[in-house]
Design an enzyme around this catalytic site. Structure first.
Site, PDB file in Angstrom:
ATOM      1  N   GLU A 199      37.429  45.918  34.777  1.00  0.00           N
ATOM      2  CA  GLU A 199      37.422  44.272  35.332  1.00  0.00           C
ATOM      3  C   GLU A 199      36.210  43.802  34.409  1.00  0.00           C
ATOM      4  O   GLU A 199      35.394  44.117  33.901  1.00  0.00           O
ATOM      5  CB  GLU A 199      36.623  44.370  36.663  1.00  0.00           C
ATOM      6  CG  GLU A 199      36.082  43.108  37.252  1.00  0.00           C
ATOM      7  CD  GLU A 199      35.715  43.172  38.851  1.00  0.00           C
ATOM      8  OE1 GLU A 199      36.775  43.191  39.581  1.00  0.00           O
ATOM      9  OE2 GLU A 199      34.419  42.885  38.985  1.00  0.00           O
ATOM     10  N   THR A 254      36.841  38.304  37.494  1.00  0.00           N
ATOM     11  CA  THR A 254      36.202  37.969  38.694  1.00  0.00           C
ATOM     12  C   THR A 254      36.080  36.243  38.824  1.00  0.00           C
ATOM     13  O   THR A 254      36.289  35.877  37.783  1.00  0.00           O
ATOM     14  CB  THR A 254      34.778  38.345  39.011  1.00  0.00           C
ATOM     15  OG1 THR A 254      33.827  38.067  37.984  1.00  0.00           O
ATOM     16  CG2 THR A 254      34.998  40.032  38.976  1.00  0.00           C
ATOM     17  N   TYR A 255      35.658  35.783  40.040  1.00  0.00           N
ATOM     18  CA  TYR A 255      35.876  34.476  40.329  1.00  0.00           C
ATOM     19  C   TYR A 255      34.392  34.065  40.722  1.00  0.00           C
ATOM     20  O   TYR A 255      34.180  34.366  42.028  1.00  0.00           O
ATOM     21  CB  TYR A 255      36.852  33.953  41.313  1.00  0.00           C
ATOM     22  CG  TYR A 255      37.053  32.189  41.521  1.00  0.00           C
ATOM     23  CD1 TYR A 255      37.643  31.837  40.525  1.00  0.00           C
ATOM     24  CD2 TYR A 255      36.488  31.670  42.493  1.00  0.00           C
ATOM     25  CE1 TYR A 255      37.805  30.300  40.603  1.00  0.00           C
ATOM     26  CE2 TYR A 255      36.672  30.392  42.626  1.00  0.00           C
ATOM     27  CZ  TYR A 255      37.194  29.540  41.598  1.00  0.00           C
ATOM     28  OH  TYR A 255      37.463  28.286  41.829  1.00  0.00           O
ATOM     29  N   HIS A 287      41.048  36.549  40.126  1.00  0.00           N
ATOM     30  CA  HIS A 287      40.525  36.624  41.336  1.00  0.00           C
ATOM     31  C   HIS A 287      40.360  34.901  41.955  1.00  0.00           C
ATOM     32  O   HIS A 287      40.162  34.117  41.015  1.00  0.00           O
ATOM     33  CB  HIS A 287      38.929  37.124  41.313  1.00  0.00           C
ATOM     34  CG  HIS A 287      38.830  38.398  41.120  1.00  0.00           C
ATOM     35  ND1 HIS A 287      37.928  39.435  41.727  1.00  0.00           N
ATOM     36  CD2 HIS A 287      39.965  39.513  40.448  1.00  0.00           C
ATOM     37  CE1 HIS A 287      38.096  40.582  41.451  1.00  0.00           C
ATOM     38  NE2 HIS A 287      39.452  40.747  40.774  1.00  0.00           N
ATOM     39  N   ARG A 307      37.438  36.198  50.407  1.00  0.00           N
ATOM     40  CA  ARG A 307      36.782  34.934  51.036  1.00  0.00           C
ATOM     41  C   ARG A 307      35.778  34.436  50.169  1.00  0.00           C
ATOM     42  O   ARG A 307      35.512  33.420  50.195  1.00  0.00           O
ATOM     43  CB  ARG A 307      36.475  35.515  52.235  1.00  0.00           C
ATOM     44  CG  ARG A 307      35.477  34.509  53.152  1.00  0.00           C
ATOM     45  CD  ARG A 307      34.639  35.025  54.292  1.00  0.00           C
ATOM     46  NE  ARG A 307      33.663  35.841  53.580  1.00  0.00           N
ATOM     47  CZ  ARG A 307      32.447  36.257  54.379  1.00  0.00           C
ATOM     48  NH1 ARG A 307      32.768  36.285  55.686  1.00  0.00           N
ATOM     49  NH2 ARG A 307      31.619  37.045  53.925  1.00  0.00           N
ATOM     50  N   GLY A 308      34.909  35.676  49.453  1.00  0.00           N
ATOM     51  CA  GLY A 308      33.812  35.268  48.612  1.00  0.00           C
ATOM     52  C   GLY A 308      32.571  35.414  49.500  1.00  0.00           C
ATOM     53  O   GLY A 308      32.990  35.408  50.928  1.00  0.00           O
ATOM     54  N   LYS A 338      45.213  41.220  57.225  1.00  0.00           N
ATOM     55  CA  LYS A 338      45.534  40.688  56.040  1.00  0.00           C
ATOM     56  C   LYS A 338      46.529  41.352  55.104  1.00  0.00           C
ATOM     57  O   LYS A 338      47.215  40.372  54.614  1.00  0.00           O
ATOM     58  CB  LYS A 338      43.842  41.374  55.202  1.00  0.00           C
ATOM     59  CG  LYS A 338      43.605  40.514  54.043  1.00  0.00           C
ATOM     60  CD  LYS A 338      42.346  40.394  53.865  1.00  0.00           C
ATOM     61  CE  LYS A 338      41.511  41.498  53.143  1.00  0.00           C
ATOM     62  NZ  LYS A 338      40.355  41.449  52.639  1.00  0.00           N
TER      63      LYS A 338
HETATM   64  P1  FAD Z   1      37.440  39.141  54.469  1.00  0.00           P
HETATM   65  O1  FAD Z   1      38.876  39.800  54.059  1.00  0.00           O
HETATM   66  O2  FAD Z   1      37.638  37.704  54.991  1.00  0.00           O
HETATM   67  O3  FAD Z   1      36.537  39.836  55.155  1.00  0.00           O
HETATM   68  C1  FAD Z   1      35.102  39.372  55.450  1.00  0.00           C
HETATM   69  C2  FAD Z   1      34.715  39.989  56.622  1.00  0.00           C
HETATM   70  O4  FAD Z   1      35.258  39.462  57.742  1.00  0.00           O
HETATM   71  C3  FAD Z   1      34.912  41.359  57.026  1.00  0.00           C
HETATM   72  O5  FAD Z   1      33.826  41.779  57.945  1.00  0.00           O
HETATM   73  C4  FAD Z   1      36.305  41.406  57.885  1.00  0.00           C
HETATM   74  O6  FAD Z   1      36.027  42.366  58.889  1.00  0.00           O
HETATM   75  C5  FAD Z   1      35.858  40.061  58.620  1.00  0.00           C
HETATM   76  N1  FAD Z   1      37.118  39.596  59.063  1.00  0.00           N
HETATM   77  C6  FAD Z   1      38.330  39.432  58.100  1.00  0.00           C
HETATM   78  N2  FAD Z   1      39.246  38.789  58.512  1.00  0.00           N
HETATM   79  C7  FAD Z   1      38.849  38.237  59.978  1.00  0.00           C
HETATM   80  C8  FAD Z   1      39.268  37.718  60.960  1.00  0.00           C
HETATM   81  N3  FAD Z   1      40.665  36.889  60.975  1.00  0.00           N
HETATM   82  N4  FAD Z   1      38.800  37.287  62.047  1.00  0.00           N
HETATM   83  C9  FAD Z   1      37.517  37.692  62.193  1.00  0.00           C
HETATM   84  N5  FAD Z   1      36.756  38.555  61.094  1.00  0.00           N
HETATM   85  C10 FAD Z   1      37.582  38.750  60.003  1.00  0.00           C
HETATM   86  N6  FAD Z   1      33.293  37.914  45.280  1.00  0.00           N
HETATM   87  C11 FAD Z   1      33.262  36.852  44.469  1.00  0.00           C
HETATM   88  O7  FAD Z   1      32.753  35.799  44.716  1.00  0.00           O
HETATM   89  N7  FAD Z   1      34.053  36.823  43.417  1.00  0.00           N
HETATM   90  C12 FAD Z   1      34.984  37.685  43.238  1.00  0.00           C
HETATM   91  O8  FAD Z   1      35.701  37.617  42.367  1.00  0.00           O
HETATM   92  C13 FAD Z   1      34.959  39.089  44.113  1.00  0.00           C
HETATM   93  N8  FAD Z   1      35.692  39.963  43.647  1.00  0.00           N
HETATM   94  C14 FAD Z   1      35.520  40.989  44.705  1.00  0.00           C
HETATM   95  C15 FAD Z   1      36.480  42.214  44.241  1.00  0.00           C
HETATM   96  C16 FAD Z   1      36.339  43.384  44.978  1.00  0.00           C
HETATM   97  C17 FAD Z   1      37.586  44.544  44.779  1.00  0.00           C
HETATM   98  C18 FAD Z   1      35.627  43.409  46.230  1.00  0.00           C
HETATM   99  C19 FAD Z   1      35.786  44.373  47.161  1.00  0.00           C
HETATM  100  C20 FAD Z   1      34.765  42.406  46.471  1.00  0.00           C
HETATM  101  C21 FAD Z   1      34.957  41.105  45.780  1.00  0.00           C
HETATM  102  N9  FAD Z   1      34.192  40.023  45.920  1.00  0.00           N
HETATM  103  C22 FAD Z   1      34.134  38.944  45.154  1.00  0.00           C
HETATM  104  C23 FAD Z   1      33.214  40.066  46.983  1.00  0.00           C
HETATM  105  C24 FAD Z   1      33.627  39.497  48.541  1.00  0.00           C
HETATM  106  O9  FAD Z   1      34.046  38.192  48.096  1.00  0.00           O
HETATM  107  C25 FAD Z   1      32.681  39.803  49.499  1.00  0.00           C
HETATM  108  O10 FAD Z   1      32.645  40.989  49.704  1.00  0.00           O
HETATM  109  C26 FAD Z   1      32.929  38.656  50.710  1.00  0.00           C
HETATM  110  O11 FAD Z   1      31.891  39.071  51.509  1.00  0.00           O
HETATM  111  C27 FAD Z   1      34.079  39.451  51.519  1.00  0.00           C
HETATM  112  O12 FAD Z   1      35.437  39.006  51.067  1.00  0.00           O
HETATM  113  P2  FAD Z   1      36.637  39.501  51.402  1.00  0.00           P
HETATM  114  O13 FAD Z   1      37.811  38.775  50.787  1.00  0.00           O
HETATM  115  O14 FAD Z   1      36.617  40.930  51.611  1.00  0.00           O
HETATM  116  O15 FAD Z   1      36.753  38.841  53.032  1.00  0.00           O
END
Ligand code: FAD
Length: 292
Positions: free
Chosen positions: A17, A48-49, A77, A107-108, A168
């Site tokens: 990455e 990453t974004y 991303h 989500r971010g 998801k």
């Molecule tokens: P989600 O999948 O939306 O989950 C977030 C939370 O919401 C979890 O607690 C989940 O259980 C809950 N949830 C999900 N869906 C629902 C629903 N329908 N109803 C209620 N609750 C729900 N951040 C950046 O800014 N840029 C990046 O490039 C980046 N890259 C990453 C790469 C990896 C491999 C990882 C693990 C993280 C990365 N992150 C990045 C961090 C990430 O954006 C954060 O961890 C963020 O807080 C959650 O993103 P997510 O996509 O997992 O969210």
């Protein structure tokens, strides 16, 4: 190439990455680091974004270079929570036009200064909302998503977290990449639980080599990861000696990866933090294992 075709195979894969520059003037140095990592010919590289303070506007340029200039498969991303629908639509269009086939839909993190009182007016609440947009865009993206072996910090419990993860995947997420972890047993336990919950997509294990002691607190704060005693001892002993800490951190990450490969976790993604020397060392430590 669509990453799903690679990740489904039984062959071992190592990928890296990179993150975009924090300021415009660092673009050239990030480009140079990206090129050096790409020369290792990893299975793919992700960009990453905006994570870690990087500017999102360069994500696509870097991802496009990886693919077009260096011939390495790329994963761009994209986050959604603090974006408008218009911005996200524009980004998706740009990704399509850049010929990028693989998108990590996230989500971010919710910015600390974001007004949480009008959440009902937000268009994007979770990564699943972005996955749906990507599917509706008409482009045939290979979509990845994030997962958390030690549960997402906002989740009440692992059952809830896995329930949302399944939603998801059902919405079109074709593979998952894990948050960093330092104890492989946490991953094995997580894999068992998600498979039991019916999540069958490939899971890419995310490994963060800790190469200086200052990284430790930040890594724990960002990820909430548990630090095993074995790792804490290593930081205690070598943390004040930069060269020794780097060597020990690379050895620890290598050891984790070998254990993962030995236990049939075939795809490992290294959070290489724009450090070609670290990426190169880890890959050369695994040269015979990877056949490189
Ligand atoms: P989600 O999948 O939306 O989950 C977030 C939370 O919401 C979890 O607690 C989940 O259980 C809950 N949830 C999900 N869906 C629902 C629903 N329908 N109803 C209620 N609750 C729900 N951040 C950046 O800014 N840029 C990046 O490039 C980046 N890259 C990453 C790469 C990896 C491999 C990882 C693990 C993280 C990365 N992150 C990045 C961090 C990430 O954006 C954060 O961890 C963020 O807080 C959650 O993103 P997510 O996509 O997992 O969210």
């Amino acid at each position: 190439m669509k990453l799903i075709n690679l990740l489904k195979q039984d062959t071992l894969s190592l990928s890296f990455e990179v993150f975009p520059p924090k300021v415009d003037s660092s673009f050239e140095s990030v480009k140079a680091a990206t090129e050096e990592i790409a020369r290792l010919k990893p299975a793919f590289m992700s960009v990453t974004y905006g994570a870690g303070g990087g500017t999102s506007k360069y994500t696509l340029d870097i991802a496009k270079n990886i693919k077009d200039l260096y011939g390495v498969s790329t994963l761009a991303h994209l986050t959604c929570v603090s974006s408008t629908r218009k911005t996200v639509h524009e980004k998706i269009k740009e990704i399509k036009e850049a010929g990028i086939e693989n998108v990590m839909a996230l989500r971010g993190d919710i910015p600390e200064d974001m007004d949480l009182s009008h959440q009902e007016t937000w268009h994007y609440h979770h990564a699943i909302d972005l996955i749906r947009e990507l599917k509706e865009s008409g482009a045939d993206f290979c979509i990845g998503g994030a997962c958390y072996p030690e549960i997402h910090p906002e989740s009440a419990n692992q059952k809830e977290d896995i329930k949302h993860l399944k939603e998801k995947v059902d919405a079109g997420c074709q593979f998952l990449t894990t948050q960093m972890f330092f104890d492989n047993n946490l991953l094995y336990n997580f894999l068992y639980k998600i498979r039991e919950a019916g999540i069958t997509v490939p899971v890419v294990a995310g490994i963060m080599p800790i190469t200086n002691a200052n990284q430790v607190d930040r890594a724990i704060k960002l990820s909430g990861s548990h630090m095993p005693q074995r790792f804490k001892s290593l930081v205690d002993k070598f943390g004040s000696d930069p060269a020794a800490m780097k060597q020990a951190g690379i050895a620890y990450a290598t050891d984790q990866i070998i254990d993962l490969f030995a236990n049939n976790v075939t795809n490992v993604h290294v959070y290489s933090m724009n450090k070609p020397d670290v990426a190169e060392k880890i890959q050369s430590n695994l040269s015979d294992i990877l056949g490189k």
